[in-house]
Design an enzyme around this catalytic site. Structure first.
Site, short mmCIF file in Angstrom:
data_model
loop_
_atom_site.label_atom_id
_atom_site.label_comp_id
_atom_site.label_asym_id
_atom_site.label_seq_id
_atom_site.Cartn_x
_atom_site.Cartn_y
_atom_site.Cartn_z
N ASP A 59 0.02 10.67 -11.14
CA ASP A 59 -0.29 9.85 -9.97
C ASP A 59 -1.72 9.34 -10.02
O ASP A 59 -2.65 10.09 -10.36
CB ASP A 59 -0.10 10.72 -8.72
CG ASP A 59 -0.33 9.95 -7.44
OD1 ASP A 59 0.37 8.95 -7.23
OD2 ASP A 59 -1.21 10.34 -6.65
N GLU A 110 1.07 6.18 -13.73
CA GLU A 110 1.10 5.30 -12.56
C GLU A 110 -0.26 4.62 -12.47
O GLU A 110 -1.18 5.08 -11.78
CB GLU A 110 1.38 6.07 -11.26
CG GLU A 110 1.65 5.14 -10.08
CD GLU A 110 0.64 5.19 -8.94
OE1 GLU A 110 0.71 4.34 -8.04
OE2 GLU A 110 -0.23 6.08 -8.92
C1 GLC Z 1 -0.10 6.96 -5.61
C2 GLC Z 1 1.16 6.99 -4.80
C3 GLC Z 1 0.89 6.51 -3.42
C4 GLC Z 1 -0.17 7.36 -2.81
C5 GLC Z 1 -1.39 7.42 -3.71
C6 GLC Z 1 -2.28 8.54 -3.30
O1 GLC Z 1 -0.55 5.68 -5.81
O2 GLC Z 1 2.14 6.24 -5.44
O3 GLC Z 1 2.05 6.56 -2.65
O4 GLC Z 1 -0.53 6.82 -1.58
O5 GLC Z 1 -1.09 7.70 -5.03
O6 GLC Z 1 -1.71 9.76 -3.76
C1 GLC Z 2 -3.38 0.93 -5.22
C2 GLC Z 2 -3.56 1.91 -6.28
C3 GLC Z 2 -2.28 2.58 -6.61
C4 GLC Z 2 -1.59 3.07 -5.37
C5 GLC Z 2 -1.47 2.03 -4.34
C6 GLC Z 2 -0.94 2.61 -3.08
O1 GLC Z 2 -2.63 -0.13 -5.68
O2 GLC Z 2 -4.08 1.29 -7.44
O3 GLC Z 2 -2.51 3.66 -7.45
O4 GLC Z 2 -0.29 3.45 -5.66
O5 GLC Z 2 -2.73 1.50 -4.12
O6 GLC Z 2 -0.79 1.60 -2.18
#
Ligand code: GLC
Ligand code: GLC
Length: 652
Positions: free
Chosen positions: A297, A339
């Protein structure tokens, strides 16, 4: 880096650590034969990976006064986890070591879901395994299901304990049982490794709040604004409507805590090697539950350095590679999925067999929506033409929607190259997908609109964004038909373009936006909840109604996935765009060994003509057949593609 002979020092270090490793093995078994066997396995893995691991760790922490102490503790942590690894998983490790590219197979189809919203809990999720099989899934990602803070926990992404399942969802035992059952039917379980931050009520954070300096050193905490202000000069804001800036004042500690996301998600300080070790222990603990993949993540944010935007830094890559190498030693069956929802140039830098074998494909995701909005494929082609290829042994995970928002993270250069003004276009796309563009088929909701920069992202379910919500609301047969075709076509691309298609469960029924979050104080500030509806199991009854649009979406997705599994040309990700002069269509060739597949897709609701003579010059046969509809086409002619038509052409 000091000028040292790394290979030599790596050898000296492992010699000093080795007796301790042997002790650990000896303590784990009474059988001399078993002991020897374990020593041989470990030695072979260390032979292969130790040099690399040492180099990575030295680059990250070689300057730390206590480097050897941490090095030793990290290796011991990994070996302990390996020794505790259940036999069945060691068996899985062997299988995966013999077939390292298993996830490149055309048989792979992914799904992701929230346990509570989908089935209530883990026990009831197990009962749904036949459903996953029926749909064709071979990969199942469960959104965070660990103990998380009370109240708003960012959908579980604020974890308070990586070793216990949220009691509402079940127990660790339930998770292990689910992993085993899924593995038996050929579905790989994947969960998140939320390693950028912990919840503010994780034990480490609580200890920090009690004043323990050792634990305050797990996080980035500053007594006043001096350092935060210097950092802020270069930082983005991820959740600007939640809080401005990236730091949160903590009254008790009298300090500013680095919180990239919500104020209760505290970023971990990886420049502290103890944090690396502690999270390695959590990671390998998760691996031993039986999951076959970890979704890493928020990878972009894990390393900070003053004067940079603290995203995608070199050290972030070293760190993930170091974790990957530890897995090769202690849980080699495990793969990582990245991700990184960032600029396309940065997304690919996380993808390699040594770092993350799998990655979300956020650029393709955004550009498929872009092409649906514009009915033109030029930007999609421009991007696919030079961004689709990945290094051997890695794969994209292609998706349309996930639990997060859509951001228009395409490259500005790609846009200019096809005559598109990128910022104006982002503005158009935001308006198109949030109902502020006349004639748009989409029902979406703005996410994190930044008043200062004008930046915005979009929330909404696949079906609502693709036009089904509007069509059903207006009870309009033509619009419904168009939405259905649009949906089928775009999944047809997703399932064939190269990589693993990934659905967010609910999509298979075309589930619509759920606006009830607006009345829930814990959710109202986060519009992503609009596309996280509770699974409506009554939709299954639709299967009995021949004319139901929901039935049609389900059957068409199922059919695409089934067809994909029978097409060896879809193994791996080799793809070449075919030139066809029509601006509304997409055409590409997929191949693997001697198997070929040509995909043609019409991104508009008008009939389009494409010239197939290029296929002749490519050496294709005179007649080809759409494997989905049996429609036969001649490569000597031009071809008419109906509204949103999709063809998967194979030689007869
Ligand atoms: C990742 C998840 C998102 C979350 C963020 C913080 O981007 O996909 O849902 O808000 O991390 O953990
Ligand atoms: C941003 C971050 C991503 C996260 C997202 C959540 O795009 O780069 O990691 O999942 O915010 O909204």
């Amino acid at each position: 880096m000091a000028n040292i002979d790394l290979a030599y020092e790596a050898g000296r270090s492992i010699k000093r650590i080795h007796p301790k490793l042997k002790e650990r093995i000896a303590a784990s078994t009474t059988s001399p034969r078993r002991r020897q066997e374990l020593e041989e396995i470990l030695d072979a893995r260390l032979d292969e990976h130790w040099g690399q691991f040492f180099r990575l760790l030295y680059q990250l922490y070689g300057g730390h006064y206590d480097f050897f102490f941490y090095l030793e503790n990290i290796v011991l942590t990994a070996v302990d986890a390996w020794l505790a690894r259940p036999e069945a998983l060691k068996e899985l490790d062997r299988r995966r070591e013999n077939d390292p590219g298993w996830y490149l197979s055309e048989r792979m189809v992914g799904g992701s879901l929230y346990v509570d919203l989908f089935s209530g809990d883990l026990v009831r999720l197990r009962e749904r395994i036949p459903y996953f099989k029926d749909l064709g899934l071979t990969y199942l990602h469960l959104m965070p299901l660990f103990a998380s803070r009370a109240g708003n926990s960012d959908g579980g992404y604020a974890i308070s304990d990586y070793r216990s399942v949220d009691p509402k969802l079940g127990t660790m035992e339930d998770l292990r049982a689910l992993a085993t059952d899924l593995r038996e039917v050929g579905i790989s379980l994947v969960i998140d490794f939320v390693f950028n931050h912990t919840s503010d009520d994780h034990e480490w954070a609580l200890r920090a709040q009690e004043g323990a300096r050792e634990f305050q050193d797990y996080y980035h905490i500053y007594p006043d604004r001096t350092v935060p202000d210097r950092y802020e000069q270069n930082l983005r804001e991820i959740f600007p409507t939640v809080r401005r800036g990236n730091f949160t004042w903590h009254e008790g500690m009298q300090g500013w805590v680095w919180t990239t996301f919500n104020s209760f998600q505290w970023d971990l300080k990886y420049s502290n090697p103890e944090v690396f070790r502690a999270m390695a222990a959590e990671m390998l603990f998760l691996a031993n539950t039986g999951v076959e993949g970890l979704r890493l993540d928020a990878v972009a944010f894990i390393w900070k350095q003053m004067g940079t935007n603290c995203e995608n830094l070199y050290e972030a890559h070293l760190l993930i590679q170091a974790y990957n190498t530890l897995c090769r030693i202690a849980a080699p069956g495990l793969v990582f999925k990245s991700e990184a929802i960032v600029h396309p140039d940065e997304v690919v830098r996380y993808i390699s067999p040594e770092e993350c074998q799998l990655s979300y494909n956020p650029t393709l995701m955004a550009l498929l929506w872009e092409a649906l909005a514009t009915r033109e494929t030029k930007l999609l082609k421009q991007s696919l033409g030079h961004r689709h290829d990945l290094s051997a042994g890695t794969a994209w995970m292609n998706y349309l929607r996930c639990h997060d928002d859509i951001g228009w993270s395409f490259d500005n250069g790609d846009a200019w190259a096809v005559g598109i003004n990128p910022d104006g276009h982002r503005d158009f796309l935001n308006r198109f997908y949030t109902g502020r563009f006349e004639g748009s088929f989409a029902c979406g909701v703005p996410f994190q609109h930044n008043e200062d920069t004008g930046d915005m992202r979009v929330s909404g379910t696949m079906a609502s964004l693709a036009g089904l919500e509007q069509a059903l609301l207006h009870k309009d047969k033509v619009l419904t038909e168009m939405a259905m075709r649009r949906i089928r076509m775009v999944y047809g691309v997703l399932a064939s373009v190269g990589g693993i298609p990934l659905i967010f469960l609910g999509e298979e029924w075309g589930m619509l936006n759920d606006y009830s979050y607006e009345a829930d104080p814990e959710k109202m500030d986060d519009s992503r909840w609009v596309h996280r509806p509770k699974m409506d199991w009554k939709l299954l009854d639709e299967l009995k109604k021949p004319k139901s649009p929901r039935r049609r979406i389900f059957r068409e997705l199922q059919e695409l996935f089934m067809a994909r599994k029978e097409l060896p040309a879809l193994c791996g990700s080799q793809m070449r765009l075919l030139t066809c002069d029509n601006p509304h269509t997409l055409a590409y060739l997929r191949w693997h060994d001697a198997n070929l597949l040509v995909v043609l897709a019409n991104f508009s609701e008008r009939t389009q003509t494409v010239d197939l003579r290029q296929l002749r010059t490519e050496g294709m046969a005179h007649f080809m057949k759409d494997v989905l509809s049996e429609r036969e086409v001649s490569t000597r002619d031009s071809l008419e593609l109906g509204a949103y038509e999709l063809l998967w052409l194979a030689e007869d």
